[in-house]
Design a protein around this motif. Structure first.
Motif, PDB file in Angstrom:
ATOM      1  N   PHE A 250      11.330 -11.461  -7.473  1.00  0.00           N
ATOM      2  CA  PHE A 250      12.580 -11.588  -6.730  1.00  0.00           C
ATOM      3  C   PHE A 250      13.058 -13.041  -6.725  1.00  0.00           C
ATOM      4  O   PHE A 250      14.233 -13.334  -6.976  1.00  0.00           O
ATOM      5  N   LEU A 251      12.132 -13.959  -6.422  1.00  0.00           N
ATOM      6  CA  LEU A 251      12.504 -15.360  -6.302  1.00  0.00           C
ATOM      7  C   LEU A 251      13.009 -15.923  -7.624  1.00  0.00           C
ATOM      8  O   LEU A 251      13.982 -16.685  -7.657  1.00  0.00           O
ATOM      9  N   TYR A 252      12.373 -15.526  -8.725  1.00  0.00           N
ATOM     10  CA  TYR A 252      12.823 -16.031 -10.020  1.00  0.00           C
ATOM     11  C   TYR A 252      14.234 -15.536 -10.334  1.00  0.00           C
ATOM     12  O   TYR A 252      15.081 -16.306 -10.803  1.00  0.00           O
ATOM     13  N   LEU A 253      14.484 -14.256 -10.043  1.00  0.00           N
ATOM     14  CA  LEU A 253      15.827 -13.716 -10.248  1.00  0.00           C
ATOM     15  C   LEU A 253      16.836 -14.431  -9.344  1.00  0.00           C
ATOM     16  O   LEU A 253      17.928 -14.808  -9.778  1.00  0.00           O
TER      17      LEU A 253
ATOM     18  N   ASN B 124      23.208 -15.029 -11.112  1.00  0.00           N
ATOM     19  CA  ASN B 124      24.397 -14.988 -11.960  1.00  0.00           C
ATOM     20  C   ASN B 124      24.105 -15.411 -13.401  1.00  0.00           C
ATOM     21  O   ASN B 124      25.000 -15.826 -14.133  1.00  0.00           O
ATOM     22  N   ARG B 125      22.837 -15.322 -13.779  1.00  0.00           N
ATOM     23  CA  ARG B 125      22.445 -15.549 -15.172  1.00  0.00           C
ATOM     24  C   ARG B 125      21.665 -14.343 -15.665  1.00  0.00           C
ATOM     25  O   ARG B 125      20.763 -13.860 -14.987  1.00  0.00           O
TER      26      ARG B 125
ATOM     27  N   ASN C 208      20.017   3.057  -5.629  1.00  0.00           N
ATOM     28  CA  ASN C 208      20.524   3.763  -6.809  1.00  0.00           C
ATOM     29  C   ASN C 208      21.836   3.169  -7.316  1.00  0.00           C
ATOM     30  O   ASN C 208      22.250   3.451  -8.433  1.00  0.00           O
ATOM     31  N   GLN C 209      22.485   2.370  -6.482  1.00  0.00           N
ATOM     32  CA  GLN C 209      23.703   1.671  -6.880  1.00  0.00           C
ATOM     33  C   GLN C 209      23.564   0.201  -6.467  1.00  0.00           C
ATOM     34  O   GLN C 209      24.236  -0.270  -5.554  1.00  0.00           O
ATOM     35  N   PRO C 210      22.663  -0.506  -7.124  1.00  0.00           N
ATOM     36  CA  PRO C 210      22.333  -1.882  -6.703  1.00  0.00           C
ATOM     37  C   PRO C 210      23.528  -2.823  -6.814  1.00  0.00           C
ATOM     38  O   PRO C 210      24.264  -2.798  -7.797  1.00  0.00           O
TER      39      PRO C 210
ATOM     40  N   TYR D 213      17.826  -8.298 -16.693  1.00  0.00           N
ATOM     41  CA  TYR D 213      18.375  -8.145 -15.348  1.00  0.00           C
ATOM     42  C   TYR D 213      19.124  -9.404 -14.931  1.00  0.00           C
ATOM     43  O   TYR D 213      18.947 -10.484 -15.511  1.00  0.00           O
ATOM     44  N   MET D 214      19.952  -9.247 -13.883  1.00  0.00           N
ATOM     45  CA  MET D 214      20.665 -10.398 -13.333  1.00  0.00           C
ATOM     46  C   MET D 214      20.800 -10.218 -11.829  1.00  0.00           C
ATOM     47  O   MET D 214      21.150  -9.128 -11.357  1.00  0.00           O
ATOM     48  N   PHE D 215      20.501 -11.276 -11.086  1.00  0.00           N
ATOM     49  CA  PHE D 215      20.770 -11.294  -9.643  1.00  0.00           C
ATOM     50  C   PHE D 215      22.204 -11.769  -9.499  1.00  0.00           C
ATOM     51  O   PHE D 215      22.513 -12.938  -9.754  1.00  0.00           O
ATOM     52  N   GLU D 216      23.077 -10.866  -9.093  1.00  0.00           N
ATOM     53  CA  GLU D 216      24.507 -11.158  -9.047  1.00  0.00           C
ATOM     54  C   GLU D 216      24.943 -11.356  -7.600  1.00  0.00           C
ATOM     55  O   GLU D 216      24.729 -10.499  -6.745  1.00  0.00           O
ATOM     56  N   THR D 217      25.576 -12.479  -7.349  1.00  0.00           N
ATOM     57  CA  THR D 217      26.066 -12.760  -6.002  1.00  0.00           C
ATOM     58  C   THR D 217      27.198 -13.765  -6.092  1.00  0.00           C
ATOM     59  O   THR D 217      27.439 -14.363  -7.142  1.00  0.00           O
TER      60      THR D 217
END
Length: 240
Positions: free
Chosen positions: A172-175, A180-181, A219-221, A232-236
């Protein structure tokens, strides 16, 4: 006593042959054949990795894994002749780090084990200190209804601890720190697991568990997005 590897398998000849092969290449290895002996062994010894069969006579490797996970984060690799995807998903969901199907190649298994042990070698003060340095912060980060406490290795959702396991938190932390990458799967394997030997199933299960703990609708992240065919991408929002 300290050991590199513990094999928990009721196929005695295969377990002993695997153990002898590992020892030929410099790994200290022990064998037990049932849950009780495994628990007793773990109470009196330190190991860096466990190879665990699912079928242990009258015992279940799944139940043993659950019991072990209450007290240890030692990597657990399931080794089993059971081939179904359901078994793989169960193994990864309950705390297994990978799933290796029998019959396995001793040379490939050895390579996988050596890479994982190298990653976890010195899991005493040296590695703990390294983790502490990499996770240090001036205070908790915030992202929407999430609060990230790097020092405590915890994430809070609406001020309630989501209950991340160590590997889940690091992933989680790495993402999050690369938000946004787009991050390729190979990069996640290298940064979080330390090698590229793990299967996509291992990563997918960890991502799913994280989503279940932080997303309004897993189911709808809305935070951790799947970038099909890549990773994957952590989008915010940038101001979060």
């Amino acid at each position: 006593m300290n050991w590199d590897c513990l094999i928990v398998d009721d196929e005695v000849e295969l377990a002993k042959a695997t153990c002898e092969y590992f020892e030929m290449f410099g790994l200290s290895c022990a064998v037990v054949t049932n849950s009780d002996d495994c628990v007793m062994f773990m109470e009196n010894n330190q190991v860096k990795l466990i190879l665990l069969d699912i079928n242990l006579g009258n015992d279940s490797g799944f139940e043993l894994c659950k019991a072990l996970r209450k007290n240890t984060d030692v990597p657990i690799l399931f080794i089993s002749a059971r081939q179904s995807d359901d078994d793989v998903l169960i193994a990864l969901n309950i705390g297994g780090d990978d799933y290796i199907k029998k019959p396995y190649s001793l040379s490939v298994l050895l390579a996988k084990v050596k890479v994982i042990i190298k990653r976890y070698d010195g899991v005493g003060q040296k590695n703990r200190s390294s983790d502490e340095v990499s996770l240090q912060s001036d205070g908790p980060d915030r992202c929407g209804n999430l609060r990230i406490d790097k020092d405590a290795m915890k994430v809070y959702r609406n001020e309630e601890d989501v209950g991340f396991k160590t590997k889940e938190f690091k992933l989680f932390l790495y993402l999050y720190e690369n938000k946004n990458r787009v991050i390729a799967k190979d990069e996640l394997f290298a940064k979080i697991w330390g090698d590229a030997f793990f299967s996509d199933g291992t990563l997918n299960v960890h991502i799913r568990k994280i989503r279940e703990k932080i997303e309004e609708n897993p189911n709808q992240p809305q935070l951790i997005k799947t970038i099909w065919g890549i990773g994957y991408m952590f989008e915010t929002q940038e101001n979060q």
